[in-house]
Design a protein around this motif. Sequence first.
Motif, short mmCIF file in Angstrom:
data_model
loop_
_atom_site.label_atom_id
_atom_site.label_comp_id
_atom_site.label_asym_id
_atom_site.label_seq_id
_atom_site.Cartn_x
_atom_site.Cartn_y
_atom_site.Cartn_z
N GLU A 68 -0.11 -26.09 19.93
CA GLU A 68 -1.54 -26.30 20.09
C GLU A 68 -2.15 -25.12 20.84
OE1 GLU A 68 -2.03 -30.04 22.09
OE2 GLU A 68 -1.84 -31.16 20.22
N ALA A 69 -3.39 -24.81 20.51
CA ALA A 69 -4.14 -23.76 21.19
C ALA A 69 -5.62 -24.13 21.16
CB ALA A 69 -3.91 -22.41 20.53
N ALA A 70 -6.37 -23.60 22.09
CA ALA A 70 -7.79 -23.92 22.20
C ALA A 70 -8.60 -23.38 21.02
CB ALA A 70 -8.36 -23.37 23.50
N ASN A 71 -8.18 -22.21 20.47
CA ASN A 71 -8.91 -21.58 19.37
C ASN A 71 -7.99 -20.60 18.64
OD1 ASN A 71 -8.98 -19.06 20.85
ND2 ASN A 71 -10.64 -19.98 22.06
N ASP A 72 -8.50 -19.98 17.58
CA ASP A 72 -7.69 -19.06 16.77
C ASP A 72 -7.22 -17.84 17.57
OD1 ASP A 72 -8.15 -20.80 14.70
OD2 ASP A 72 -9.44 -19.44 13.56
N GLU A 73 -8.06 -17.31 18.43
CA GLU A 73 -7.70 -16.13 19.21
C GLU A 73 -6.54 -16.44 20.16
OE1 GLU A 73 -7.71 -12.28 19.55
OE2 GLU A 73 -9.15 -13.30 18.26
N GLU A 74 -6.61 -17.58 20.83
CA GLU A 74 -5.53 -17.98 21.72
C GLU A 74 -4.25 -18.25 20.92
OE1 GLU A 74 -4.21 -21.51 24.82
OE2 GLU A 74 -6.32 -21.35 24.27
#
Length: 61
Positions: free
Chosen positions: A22-28
């Motif tokens: 899991e990640a907060a957004n695509d960049e992360e």
Amino acid sequence: MPTYTLTAFERDGEKLLDETFEAANDEEAKKIGEQKLRERGCWDKTHRCVNAGGKLILFHR
């Protein structure tokens, strides 16, 4: 949080890595994916990271 799938392969098609995270957004997700690939010695192998919708976030051939 969005889910991402990271996979890495040998040239003969053998799967070296198949992990969901899991990640907060695509960049992360891209940063996390790069870190995981380097830690597992797969950075120079064919790899990809996609989001749950199938959007390609990270790719190397």
